[in-house]
Motif scaffolding. Structure first.
Motif, PDB file in Angstrom:
ATOM      1  N   ASN A  23     -25.028  -1.333 -24.730  1.00 24.41           N
ATOM      2  CA  ASN A  23     -24.769  -2.695 -24.261  1.00 24.41           C
ATOM      3  C   ASN A  23     -24.951  -3.805 -25.286  1.00 24.41           C
ATOM      4  N   THR A  24     -25.663  -3.549 -26.381  1.00 21.46           N
ATOM      5  CA  THR A  24     -26.066  -4.631 -27.269  1.00 21.46           C
ATOM      6  C   THR A  24     -25.948  -4.241 -28.734  1.00 21.46           C
ATOM      7  N   ARG A  25     -25.606  -5.221 -29.554  1.00 22.28           N
ATOM      8  CA  ARG A  25     -25.588  -5.044 -31.001  1.00 22.28           C
ATOM      9  C   ARG A  25     -26.894  -5.610 -31.565  1.00 22.28           C
ATOM     10  N   ALA A  58     -42.909   3.471 -33.798  1.00 19.75           N
ATOM     11  CA  ALA A  58     -41.654   3.468 -33.037  1.00 19.75           C
ATOM     12  C   ALA A  58     -41.686   4.441 -31.865  1.00 19.75           C
ATOM     13  N   GLU A  59     -42.674   5.307 -31.819  1.00 13.68           N
ATOM     14  CA  GLU A  59     -42.814   6.230 -30.689  1.00 13.68           C
ATOM     15  C   GLU A  59     -43.161   5.483 -29.400  1.00 13.68           C
ATOM     16  N   ASP A  60     -43.742   4.307 -29.522  1.00 12.85           N
ATOM     17  CA  ASP A  60     -44.190   3.523 -28.365  1.00 12.85           C
ATOM     18  C   ASP A  60     -43.044   2.641 -27.853  1.00 12.85           C
ATOM     19  N   VAL A  61     -42.284   3.167 -26.919  1.00 11.59           N
ATOM     20  CA  VAL A  61     -41.100   2.490 -26.387  1.00 11.59           C
ATOM     21  C   VAL A  61     -41.472   1.184 -25.691  1.00 11.59           C
ATOM     22  N   ASP A  72     -34.316  -3.381 -20.390  1.00 13.92           N
ATOM     23  CA  ASP A  72     -33.865  -2.030 -20.063  1.00 13.92           C
ATOM     24  C   ASP A  72     -34.609  -0.990 -20.907  1.00 13.92           C
ATOM     25  N   SER A  73     -35.323  -0.082 -20.247  1.00  3.63           N
ATOM     26  CA  SER A  73     -36.088   0.938 -20.984  1.00  3.63           C
ATOM     27  C   SER A  73     -35.173   1.928 -21.706  1.00  3.63           C
ATOM     28  N   THR A  74     -33.958   2.149 -21.191  1.00  2.00           N
ATOM     29  CA  THR A  74     -33.013   3.039 -21.866  1.00  2.00           C
ATOM     30  C   THR A  74     -32.605   2.447 -23.214  1.00  2.00           C
ATOM     31  N   GLU A  75     -32.396   1.147 -23.234  1.00  2.00           N
ATOM     32  CA  GLU A  75     -32.044   0.460 -24.480  1.00  2.00           C
ATOM     33  C   GLU A  75     -33.206   0.517 -25.469  1.00  2.00           C
ATOM     34  N   GLU A  81     -35.519   5.530 -31.038  1.00  2.00           N
ATOM     35  CA  GLU A  81     -34.934   6.666 -31.760  1.00  2.00           C
ATOM     36  C   GLU A  81     -34.362   6.215 -33.107  1.00  2.00           C
ATOM     37  N   PHE A  82     -33.704   5.074 -33.115  1.00  2.00           N
ATOM     38  CA  PHE A  82     -33.151   4.517 -34.347  1.00  2.00           C
ATOM     39  C   PHE A  82     -34.254   4.270 -35.378  1.00  2.00           C
ATOM     40  N   PHE A  83     -35.341   3.613 -34.955  1.00  2.00           N
ATOM     41  CA  PHE A  83     -36.436   3.316 -35.883  1.00  2.00           C
ATOM     42  C   PHE A  83     -37.141   4.588 -36.349  1.00  2.00           C
TER      43      PHE A  83
END
Length: 98
Positions: A23-25, A58-61, A72-75, A81-83
């Protein structure tokens, strides 16, 4: 009256990375420095928010959700994952050559 804590200058490497979720850039500037226990300083170009982070962090969402004010937690999971694959594994890794 104030007390100066530090006043350092150094040459740093900066990496600019654009990524997108469903959804986002996002456009990030990642500054690799010897300061801040070796953690890169990350700036989100869309929001201007800056924070220190390594792959372990980055493990801490939920922390990422708070830092970037993502609903959004999915985002937030996608950014996590990217970080995790983009940032150094620990805060002690050196990420640039002088």
């Amino acid at each position: 009256m104030y007390e100066r804590l530090y006043d350092d200058m150094e040459r740093v490497n900066v990496r600019f990375i654009g990524m997108t979720t469903e959804n986002t850039r996002y456009d990030f500037g990642i500054m690799y420095t010897n300061l801040f226990f070796g953690k890169p300083l990350i700036t989100c170009m869309q929001t201007g928010r800056s924070f220190l982070m390594c792959a372990e962090d980055a493990e801490d969402v939920e922390h990422i959700q708070r830092l970037l004010k993502i609903q959004d937690s999915t985002e937030a999971t996608a950014i996590s994952e990217f970080f995790k694959v983009t940032l150094p594994l620990t805060s002690t890794e050196v990420q640039y050559n002088e």
